[in-house]
Design an enzyme around this catalytic site. Sequence first.
Site, short mmCIF file in Angstrom:
data_model
loop_
_atom_site.label_atom_id
_atom_site.label_comp_id
_atom_site.label_asym_id
_atom_site.label_seq_id
_atom_site.Cartn_x
_atom_site.Cartn_y
_atom_site.Cartn_z
N ASP A 1 0.82 -1.21 0.00
CA ASP A 1 0.00 0.00 0.00
C ASP A 1 0.85 1.27 0.00
O ASP A 1 0.69 2.14 0.86
CB ASP A 1 -0.94 0.01 1.21
CG ASP A 1 -1.77 -1.24 1.34
OD1 ASP A 1 -2.26 -1.72 0.31
OD2 ASP A 1 -1.92 -1.75 2.46
N GLU B 1 -11.54 1.00 -3.58
CA GLU B 1 -10.83 1.41 -2.36
C GLU B 1 -9.55 2.13 -2.77
O GLU B 1 -9.30 2.39 -3.94
CB GLU B 1 -10.50 0.19 -1.50
CG GLU B 1 -9.68 -0.86 -2.22
CD GLU B 1 -9.56 -2.17 -1.45
OE1 GLU B 1 -10.32 -2.38 -0.50
OE2 GLU B 1 -8.71 -2.99 -1.84
#
Length: 561
Positions: A45, A220
């Site tokens: 991420d 997301e």
Amino acid sequence: MAGRIRMVAHVLYLIMVFAPLILATRPLVHNSTYYNPVLPGFHPDPSCIFVPEWDETFFCASSSFNAFPGIPVHESKDLQNWKLIGHVLNRREQLPRLAETNRSTSGIWAPTLRFNEGKFWLVTTLVDDDRATEDASRWDNIIFNSGDPYDSNSWSEAVHFDFEGYDTSPIWDPDGKTYIVGGHAWKVFPGILLAEANLETGKVGEWEVIWNGTGGTAPEGPHIYLKDGWYYLLAAEGGTGIGHMVTMARSKSIHGPYEANPANPVLTNANTTNYFQTVGHADLFQDATGNWWGVALSTRSGPDYIYYPMGRETIMVPVTWDDGEFPIWSTLEGEMSGWAFPPEYLEIDGAGPFINDGDAINFEPGSELPAHFTHWRFPIPDSYIVSPPGHPNTLRLSPSKLNLTALDGNYAGPDGQTFVGRRQQDTLFTYSVNLDFSPSSLEEEAGVSVFLTQNHHLDLGVVILPSNSSTAVFPGTNTSNSAQLIPQLRFRGISYVPVPDDIVAPIPEAWHNKTLRLEIKAHNMTHYSFSAGPADALSEMRTIIDVSNAPVSWGFTGKAD
């Protein structure tokens, strides 16, 4: 009884990634060749920024889940050499609830790192992944800030704000307002939501849906960029597995409506045979010359998605972004050719090593644990003493009551576990520990582990067990059917993937009262070997087992040895 451990880790590189050190400043060249991943090992991420005000420096943050210190920050001046400069989450008082997370997939998810008006901001989510899908309390969204990312103590305590979702990211609009965009809890309803926010207090306005994605699972990981009069929305879709992808949309208003890029997905390796899979959760940034780069997470698994012991790593690709157009992302490969790099520069501050450095740790007197070493949740500081009196160049570990699996494979309670490790970053490596340990009580144990989570790890330890519990012997070693407690070597593992049966072998008498070397070696892309022997006679090292790395290639967290 406390054990004293000496660690030596030698990393064997599959390929030479960077050119030899050149001390003189060299001019920009017309293109660059580099190798992915740029942040190997457990660095998922990624969120990266370029900060001209800080001497034209690049900074990248990544997720840490239950690992502590949490949210590592790496710096580079040249996009080639990345150094760990610290961790955003580095003190218990910043976020005490990390000690309470229950489940291996809980903890810190998807940070966004940004710089605005002289201050660094980090927005992220502490997730209680064991709580019910419809329970809004599973999402604890938080904000940290710092005036100096090189000073770990400058990172603030967490400021909390309400949002039923995760992957939150701040945006400063030219109208003077500040917003946060995030991915809503998709099992409740999928969508990208936006709200006005005060980052100092955590007060947020009403959340509004601004995009529902392209139809992929779980929209997301959103970020918004204002360019050429357009608000460009970047998102991830398709879940965290091999269907993962990056998509984009844009609007003339930050509130929408957002029009999807006709070329979506802009970055993915889904439905390919590429070695790099699960590509998604991206971010965009510029360099000093105005060229654009994209970062994302990926696993080195191939489409079979069975063997990926490094977990999710950070990759980087060149991006072409013409005025008024959607950006065009280069296809991800292991060897990339892209924009010219800035001159190579290695004079970087920060507590940690460069990402591609190997280890030879001697625990020198007066030193601390290396900055890139990691614990599982908060450690008990007194359990880790570097070079205690009378034992220089050692690390003394005080045992915990719980082993690595702890209470149920998900939770360790307030007393924690004695565990310290470092990320596996290379396909091929040798990791060894010199162990002085004289256990005297049943099941007292110390050793080495390939550790993904509390319910996914492979261990080799020295342990006190009854003589009649042995399942194997070394050549020349006598066996016994007695219940006498003796020191034994034990291999065992736990995973949702099948693991070999336990191996218990009595330590040869000739090795008693000696420092032992325990070794983990990745000798190919799919298997580890676990070995042991006297540290002063390495020719006597014996392999206990060769075991697949599939049991620690699972889920979407990361791994330490």
